[in-house]
Design a protein around this motif. Structure first.
Motif, short mmCIF file in Angstrom:
data_model
loop_
_atom_site.label_atom_id
_atom_site.label_comp_id
_atom_site.label_asym_id
_atom_site.label_seq_id
_atom_site.Cartn_x
_atom_site.Cartn_y
_atom_site.Cartn_z
N GLY A 109 0.80 -1.22 0.00
CA GLY A 109 0.00 0.00 0.00
C GLY A 109 0.83 1.27 0.00
N ILE A 110 2.15 1.14 -0.10
CA ILE A 110 3.00 2.34 -0.06
C ILE A 110 2.85 3.12 -1.36
CG2 ILE A 110 5.41 3.09 -0.02
CD1 ILE A 110 5.84 0.87 2.09
N ASP A 112 0.10 3.33 -3.01
CA ASP A 112 -1.15 4.08 -2.82
C ASP A 112 -0.90 5.36 -2.04
OD1 ASP A 112 -2.73 2.38 -4.19
OD2 ASP A 112 -3.72 1.48 -2.45
N ARG A 113 -0.10 5.23 -1.00
CA ARG A 113 0.23 6.41 -0.20
C ARG A 113 0.88 7.48 -1.07
NH1 ARG A 113 -1.03 8.09 4.35
NH2 ARG A 113 -0.23 6.43 5.64
N PHE A 114 1.89 7.08 -1.84
CA PHE A 114 2.58 8.05 -2.69
C PHE A 114 1.61 8.64 -3.73
CE2 PHE A 114 6.76 5.84 -1.68
CZ PHE A 114 7.25 6.91 -0.96
N ARG A 115 0.74 7.78 -4.28
CA ARG A 115 -0.14 8.27 -5.34
C ARG A 115 -1.22 9.19 -4.81
NH1 ARG A 115 -2.94 4.40 -7.79
NH2 ARG A 115 -3.15 5.39 -9.79
N SER A 116 -1.52 9.10 -3.52
CA SER A 116 -2.53 10.01 -2.98
C SER A 116 -1.91 11.35 -2.57
CB SER A 116 -3.24 9.37 -1.78
OG SER A 116 -2.38 9.31 -0.67
N LEU A 117 -0.59 11.44 -2.63
CA LEU A 117 0.08 12.70 -2.28
C LEU A 117 0.23 13.58 -3.52
CD1 LEU A 117 3.02 11.38 -0.04
CD2 LEU A 117 0.97 12.59 0.73
N PRO A 118 0.26 14.89 -3.30
CA PRO A 118 0.41 15.79 -4.45
C PRO A 118 1.86 15.85 -4.92
CG PRO A 118 0.22 17.06 -2.44
CD PRO A 118 0.09 15.63 -2.05
N ILE A 119 2.39 14.71 -5.38
CA ILE A 119 3.79 14.72 -5.83
C ILE A 119 3.86 14.26 -7.28
CG2 ILE A 119 4.67 14.30 -3.51
CD1 ILE A 119 5.20 11.40 -4.32
N ARG A 121 4.18 12.37 -10.63
CA ARG A 121 3.76 11.00 -10.92
C ARG A 121 4.95 10.10 -11.21
NH1 ARG A 121 -0.43 10.24 -8.38
NH2 ARG A 121 0.61 11.92 -7.31
N VAL A 279 -2.15 1.75 -11.85
CA VAL A 279 -2.26 0.65 -10.88
C VAL A 279 -3.20 1.00 -9.74
CG1 VAL A 279 -0.14 -0.55 -11.30
CG2 VAL A 279 -0.13 1.38 -9.70
N ALA B 51 -9.93 9.29 -3.52
CA ALA B 51 -8.54 9.61 -3.18
C ALA B 51 -7.67 9.68 -4.43
CB ALA B 51 -7.99 8.58 -2.20
N ARG B 76 -5.49 16.28 -4.40
CA ARG B 76 -4.50 15.62 -3.54
C ARG B 76 -3.99 16.49 -2.38
NH1 ARG B 76 -2.22 13.42 -8.84
NH2 ARG B 76 -3.49 11.56 -9.13
N TYR B 85 -4.68 -1.37 5.62
CA TYR B 85 -3.45 -1.85 6.22
C TYR B 85 -2.51 -0.65 6.31
CZ TYR B 85 -3.14 -2.27 1.19
OH TYR B 85 -3.24 -2.03 -0.14
N ALA B 87 0.04 1.66 5.55
CA ALA B 87 0.90 1.92 4.40
C ALA B 87 2.06 2.82 4.78
CB ALA B 87 0.10 2.53 3.26
#
Lengths: 279, 322
Positions: A109-110, A112-119, A121, A279, B51, B76, B85, B87
């Motif tokens: 899920g990491i 996902d974490r990165f993709r939900s951040l405004p950083i 692509r 993804v 999200a 975002r 879970y 992350a």
């Protein structure tokens, strides 16, 4: 619970994200740092990274050296033949950690974490491959060092030696972009371990990495001669000896290698970024 | 003021599974919406669309005025996401995880460090801040995960089954933190399959099943809407049970049930609380000793069963992995 108000958006600090290409560099650097820290804390991966190439150098040199050395042109020791090949071999195999690492990040899920951040692509991929490239450079350095111990020399001087290492690392880094696609497409780490590794065996072994191509059956020689791994290994050897073999020039050897490296990145980097978005 | 989250007729299909089949919902700023449903109901899919992690097949999703498909770059910075879970990077320490996200958000090193310290302290992780997250307990991991999603002070927080798999103490702690965040003005979209969790935290509840919204309202409204209440009267004298039963006959919808061991009568009174009050008054004026009485509301479990025809934790197929 104590009266500790959550410091949320009540008092925003003023800071600003970089934009455009600077954002990619900024974010990529931070992700690369994260991956390198992660690497230093994964003893298994350090051992895989460092011990495996050392074993290849020592095993091949002493076990196969006698037999294969006899098939080599006079005046070239097996160590001199082997080290450039082992370097390509180790860096190509080393690229598989890109697919495994990405699959792991996806599964946990990491990503996902990165993709939900405004950083940016492309930052997660660029950062990972930057870190993996640093790792490959370390592997190359270890191989040169161990190679020196078993008789390998930069016959053409240090400068060509540095170019040799650079070419191998660049090719390994290009292979990481191929692996990134695999890491993003497979469903889990276990599959990545297989899918990122198995196909590398024919790619590496049907080449001039460990044995001269002319010792293979004719039909296989056609494959081996056109294998980019062969092209890279041959260029590596010429660079370590200080001169291209008879009938070749630096340009005729370096051009196909450069095209392969640029071509692999040009095709697989955009594909990987596209998969990453989806993804 | 328009709702900060607006979802209209969202559809999403994964192969054979219609994960979202026309979901519509809205969340007002500063409130908690509980998205309640069993495994595979489409809760996580809805959160992933909001999200900006996946694209819906059709429909519209707007967060803070920005369409999540057209302007994910503007959505975002507003959102925080805590998944099912944890992350977070297990090889990094808690502090490093927080620091990394702060730096990625554009904070200068100093600011990122201060923010990391603040959050570690708030989440009682200061002592563990320099340890790798891999050594944390389940509750600590979930806390650091939530802390990481708060680094950028999001105005909208998605909590996707935040307490699944946690022990009761950690669960209560997470509930407390969520309430404080809402107190500070954060909007929370909470998905859960625990009815008590939705009951406890959510201002409004949307019940979804098979990708469709099947009911919506406050916890009280949902309970009222599905079946009525039960008046339960405990008498001081067992000999008066039959008399009491006769007198209550006119008040109930169904038969009166009498428990002689507990000296208790139960009668279904629908949603009319006045009827229940008159029933108790009737007993008292007839000289029957009423020791205790109360109105039972249906639990959200009853609600769920009534709405979906199956129990909330029913083993429906999981959503396919992304």
């Amino acid at each position: 619970m104590t009266d500790l108000r959550l410091p949320t958006h009540a008092s925003p600090d003023s800071y600003q994200r970089p934009t455009g290409l600077r954002a990619v560099v900024h974010d990529g650097r931070i992700v690369a740092w994260r991956n390198l820290v992660q690497l230093t804390r994964t003893p298994g991966l350090i051992i895989f990274t460092l011990i495996q190439p050392v074993m290849f150098v020592v095993l091949f040199n002493y076990v196969f050296g006698g037999a294969i050395g006899a098939a080599l042109p006079p005046g070239i020791s097996y160590a001199q033949f082997l080290i450039p090949g082992v370097m390509v071999q180790a860096l190509v195999f080393g690229s598989s950690t890109t697919s495994v690492g990405l699959a792991d990040d996806l599964q946990k899920g990491i990503v996902d974490r990165f993709r939900s951040l405004p950083i940016a692509r492309s930052a997660v991929l660029a950062g990972r491959i930057t870190a993996d490239t640093v790792r490959l450079a370390v592997v190359a350095f270890v191989i040169v060092t161990v190679g020196m111990l078993v008789g390998f020399r930069f016959e053409g001087g240090l400068l060509l030696g540095i170019v040799m290492v650079f070419v191998a690392v660049a090719f390994g880094s290009a292979m990481c972009w191929v692996q990134a696609n695999i890491g993003l497409l497979v469903p889990n780490v276990e599959t990545a371990q297989t899918a990122g590794f198995v196909w590398l065996f024919p790619v590496v072994f049907i080449s001039s990495v460990f044995t001269p191509v002319q010792t293979m059956p004719t039909w296989l020689q056609v494959v081996a001669r056109n294998n980019p791994v062969t092209l890279v290994a041959n260029l590596q050897r010429a660079l370590s000896l200080g001169e291209p073999p008879a009938g070749s020039t630096w340009a005729s050897m370096a051009t196909p290698v450069a095209l392969w490296i640029v071509g692999l990145v040009a095709v697989f980097a955009p594909l990987a970024v596209r998969s990453y978005r989806k993804v | 003021m328009p709702p900060i989250i607006e979802v209209e007729d969202l559809h999403k299909r994964f192969g054979e599974t219609q994960a979202l089949d026309g979901v519509t919902l809205a969340v007002d700023e500063g409130t908690v919406l509980g998205l309640l449903g069993p495994n595979g109901a489409g809760k996580t899919t809805a959160v992933r669309v909001l999200a900006t992690l996946i694209l819906a097949d059709s429909g519209r999703a707007v967060v803070d005025g920005h369409d999540v498909h057209q302007r994910p770059d503007l959505v975002r910075p507003v959102i925080g996401l805590t998944g099912q879970y944890a992350a977070v990077d297990e090889k990094l320490t808690g502090a490093e995880n927080l620091h990394m996200v702060g730096r990625l958000l554009g904070m200068p090193r100093r600011v990122a460090e201060r923010r990391a310290d603040e959050l570690l302290e708030r989440f009682s992780l200061s002592d563990a801040g320099d340890r790798q997250v891999g050594t944390y307990s389940g509750g600590m991991r979930r806390r650091v995960d939530l802390a990481v999603s708060l680094v950028g002070r999001p105005r909208v927080l998605f909590l996707d089954e935040p307490t699944t798999g946690l022990d009761p103490a950690s669960r209560l702690e997470l509930w407390g933190i969520t309430r404080e965040l809402v107190g500070d003005g954060t909007t929370v979209l909470l998905t859960t399959q625990y009815l008590d969790e939705a009951d406890e935290l959510a201002d409004r509840i949307v019940v979804i099943d098979h990708g469709r919204v099947i009911e919506e309202g406050t916890a009280d409204e949902l309970k009222d809407r599905t079946g009525g209440r039960t008046l339960q009267v405990t008498l001081g004298d067992a000999d008066q049970l039959d008399d009491a039963s006769r007198r209550l006959d006119g008040f109930g919808d169904d038969a009166i049930s009498v428990d002689r061991d507990k000296v208790t009568l139960r009668v279904a009174v629908g949603t009319d609380t006045e009827l229940a009050a008159r029933a108790v008054a009737e007993l008292a004026s007839a000289g029957i000793v009423v020791e205790d009485f109360h109105l039972d509301r249906p639990s959200l479990d009853d609600v769920f069963l009534a709405l979906t025809g199956h129990a909330p934790t029913g083993a429906a197929p999981e959503e396919p992995a992304p």
